[in-house]
Structure formats: C-alpha cells, structure tokens
Design a protein around this motif. Structure first.
Motif, mmCIF file in Angstrom:
data_model
loop_
_atom_site.group_PDB
_atom_site.id
_atom_site.type_symbol
_atom_site.label_atom_id
_atom_site.label_comp_id
_atom_site.label_asym_id
_atom_site.label_seq_id
_atom_site.Cartn_x
_atom_site.Cartn_y
_atom_site.Cartn_z
ATOM 1 N N PRO A 1 0.784 -1.130 -0.203
ATOM 2 C CA PRO A 1 0.217 -0.024 -0.152
ATOM 3 C C PRO A 1 0.776 1.116 0.027
ATOM 4 N N VAL A 2 0.461 2.144 -0.787
ATOM 5 C CA VAL A 2 1.407 3.460 -0.800
ATOM 6 C C VAL A 2 0.580 4.645 -0.770
ATOM 7 N N ALA A 3 -0.866 4.589 -0.984
ATOM 8 C CA ALA A 3 -1.673 5.630 -0.876
ATOM 9 C C ALA A 3 -3.028 5.354 -0.233
ATOM 10 N N TRP A 4 -3.585 6.084 0.819
ATOM 11 C CA TRP A 4 -4.692 5.616 1.308
ATOM 12 C C TRP A 4 -5.723 6.644 1.382
ATOM 13 N N LEU A 5 -6.997 6.514 1.393
ATOM 14 C CA LEU A 5 -7.986 7.381 1.316
ATOM 15 C C LEU A 5 -9.144 6.741 2.405
ATOM 16 N N ARG A 6 -9.288 7.559 3.607
ATOM 17 C CA ARG A 6 -10.143 7.224 4.604
ATOM 18 C C ARG A 6 -11.386 8.086 4.537
ATOM 19 N N ILE A 7 -12.514 7.628 4.171
ATOM 20 C CA ILE A 7 -13.643 8.596 4.148
ATOM 21 C C ILE A 7 -14.534 8.073 5.319
ATOM 22 N N LEU B 1 0.073 11.303 -10.368
ATOM 23 C CA LEU B 1 1.092 12.241 -10.340
ATOM 24 C C LEU B 1 2.172 12.063 -9.555
ATOM 25 N N CYS B 2 2.062 11.384 -8.523
ATOM 26 C CA CYS B 2 2.955 11.123 -7.399
ATOM 27 C C CYS B 2 4.318 10.351 -8.016
ATOM 28 N N PRO B 3 5.405 10.691 -7.745
ATOM 29 C CA PRO B 3 6.728 9.911 -8.073
ATOM 30 C C PRO B 3 6.900 8.862 -7.506
ATOM 31 N N ARG B 4 6.438 8.613 -6.154
ATOM 32 C CA ARG B 4 6.616 7.735 -5.481
ATOM 33 C C ARG B 4 5.540 6.258 -5.720
ATOM 34 N N ILE B 5 4.576 6.665 -6.326
ATOM 35 C CA ILE B 5 3.528 5.732 -7.004
ATOM 36 C C ILE B 5 3.681 5.322 -8.376
ATOM 37 N N ALA C 1 -10.034 16.888 5.339
ATOM 38 C CA ALA C 1 -11.079 17.683 4.816
ATOM 39 C C ALA C 1 -12.266 17.363 5.527
ATOM 40 N N ALA C 2 -13.131 18.292 6.141
ATOM 41 C CA ALA C 2 -14.493 18.123 6.716
ATOM 42 C C ALA C 2 -15.643 18.811 5.982
ATOM 43 N N GLY C 3 -16.539 18.342 5.849
ATOM 44 C CA GLY C 3 -17.638 19.067 5.220
ATOM 45 C C GLY C 3 -17.767 18.289 3.786
ATOM 46 N N GLN C 4 -19.168 18.323 3.157
ATOM 47 C CA GLN C 4 -19.406 17.689 1.913
ATOM 48 C C GLN C 4 -18.699 18.139 0.815
ATOM 49 N N ARG C 5 -18.643 19.650 0.598
ATOM 50 C CA ARG C 5 -17.645 20.023 -0.587
ATOM 51 C C ARG C 5 -16.500 19.799 -0.400
ATOM 52 N N ARG C 6 -15.882 19.962 0.837
ATOM 53 C CA ARG C 6 -14.340 19.727 0.933
ATOM 54 C C ARG C 6 -13.905 18.462 0.749
ATOM 55 N N ALA C 7 -14.774 17.371 1.416
ATOM 56 C CA ALA C 7 -14.408 16.134 1.404
ATOM 57 C C ALA C 7 -14.519 15.653 -0.375
ATOM 58 N N LEU C 8 -15.494 15.950 -1.045
ATOM 59 C CA LEU C 8 -15.715 15.494 -2.475
ATOM 60 C C LEU C 8 -14.402 16.258 -3.220
ATOM 61 N N ALA C 9 -13.891 17.376 -2.960
ATOM 62 C CA ALA C 9 -12.727 17.890 -3.697
ATOM 63 C C ALA C 9 -11.482 16.981 -3.287
ATOM 64 N N LEU C 10 -11.574 16.941 -1.902
ATOM 65 C CA LEU C 10 -10.094 15.858 -1.715
ATOM 66 C C LEU C 10 -10.216 14.695 -2.080
ATOM 67 N N ILE C 11 -11.178 13.887 -2.242
ATOM 68 C CA ILE C 11 -11.333 12.874 -3.019
ATOM 69 C C ILE C 11 -11.025 12.710 -4.227
ATOM 70 N N ALA C 12 -11.289 13.830 -5.155
ATOM 71 C CA ALA C 12 -11.000 13.926 -6.387
ATOM 72 C C ALA C 12 -9.484 14.452 -6.634
ATOM 73 N N ASP C 13 -8.910 15.367 -5.543
ATOM 74 C CA ASP C 13 -7.437 15.476 -5.421
ATOM 75 C C ASP C 13 -6.649 14.243 -5.096
ATOM 76 N N HIS C 14 -7.140 13.427 -4.190
ATOM 77 C CA HIS C 14 -6.460 12.205 -3.928
ATOM 78 C C HIS C 14 -6.422 11.396 -5.277
ATOM 79 N N GLU C 15 -7.414 11.220 -6.073
ATOM 80 C CA GLU C 15 -7.327 10.338 -7.318
ATOM 81 C C GLU C 15 -6.217 10.826 -8.098
ATOM 82 N N GLN C 16 -6.315 12.221 -8.477
ATOM 83 C CA GLN C 16 -5.356 13.101 -9.484
ATOM 84 C C GLN C 16 -4.001 12.867 -8.889
ATOM 85 N N HIS C 17 -3.768 12.785 -7.373
ATOM 86 C CA HIS C 17 -2.290 12.536 -6.837
ATOM 87 C C HIS C 17 -1.785 11.411 -7.192
ATOM 88 N N ARG C 18 -2.778 10.379 -7.206
ATOM 89 C CA ARG C 18 -2.211 9.070 -7.415
ATOM 90 C C ARG C 18 -1.574 8.757 -8.813
#
Length: 105
Positions: free
Chosen positions: A43-49, A91-95, A72-89
């Motif tokens: 495992p290299v990247a985790w997302l806990r919702i 682009l991340c040089p370690r992954i 992130a807390a709150g529906q709008r911020r949580a959804l934005a962090l989920i999308a950002d996490h997917e993009q990070h996976r």
C-alpha cells in the motif's frame, strides 16, 4: 542438577512436527515468510472516508508514502479531496515513477 537461571531453549511442538511452538494464541515464536500471500504489492496511498449519516459532517483523510497527509471536513471539501487524491495517485513520483527516456507531452 542445575540451580539458578538458565537460558530458554526452543520447546518442541506436539505430534513430532518441527514447527515452532506458539508463544501466545496466534503468535508464532519465530518470524518466517509466508510465500502463499505476498505478491510484492504494497500500500502506498490511502483514502479514509467517514460519512456517519444524515445530519452529520463527512470527513476525508488522504495519506501517501511521499509525505502527503491531508484532511477535509464537510461535503464540498470532502468531495474535492477525494478528487484531488485520485489525481495525486496518477502524478506522485513515489507511486508512478517517471520512465527513463520518456518524452514530455
């Protein structure tokens, strides 16, 4: 007959098998690799919702081996962090390390 402290030695397993004795329930006395389950992936990247239900605030936490640790807390911020996490996976040089000789688009 010896008196005083002695060093602990291995205890033979029951039924004559050469398996190490179990120290506590489910804890073997020696670490041995189990070739039946390790396929080399780690495992290299985790997302806990956490979305507890109606009337409560959802929260998201994103971790990565590169050092990323966002919350992130709150529906709008949580959804934005989920999308950002997917993009990070992607682009991340370690992954996804850059391939040698690959040309930039």
């Amino acid at each position: 007959m010896t008196t005083g402290p002695r060093s602990a030695g291995p205890t033979p397993a029951t039924a004559g098998s050469g398996a190490p004795k179990v120290v506590a329930e489910g804890v073997p006395s020696a670490l041995r690799p189990d070739p039946g389950w390790d396929d080399g992936r780690r495992p290299v990247a985790w997302l806990r919702i956490t979305a507890p239900g109606r009337g409560t605030t959802p929260s998201v936490r994103s971790w990565c081996v590169c050092g990323r640790d966002l919350f992130a807390a709150g529906q709008r911020r949580a959804l934005a962090l989920i999308a950002d996490h997917e993009q990070h996976r992607t682009l991340c040089p370690r992954i996804t390390p850059a391939q040698e000789g690959r040309k930039a688009a």
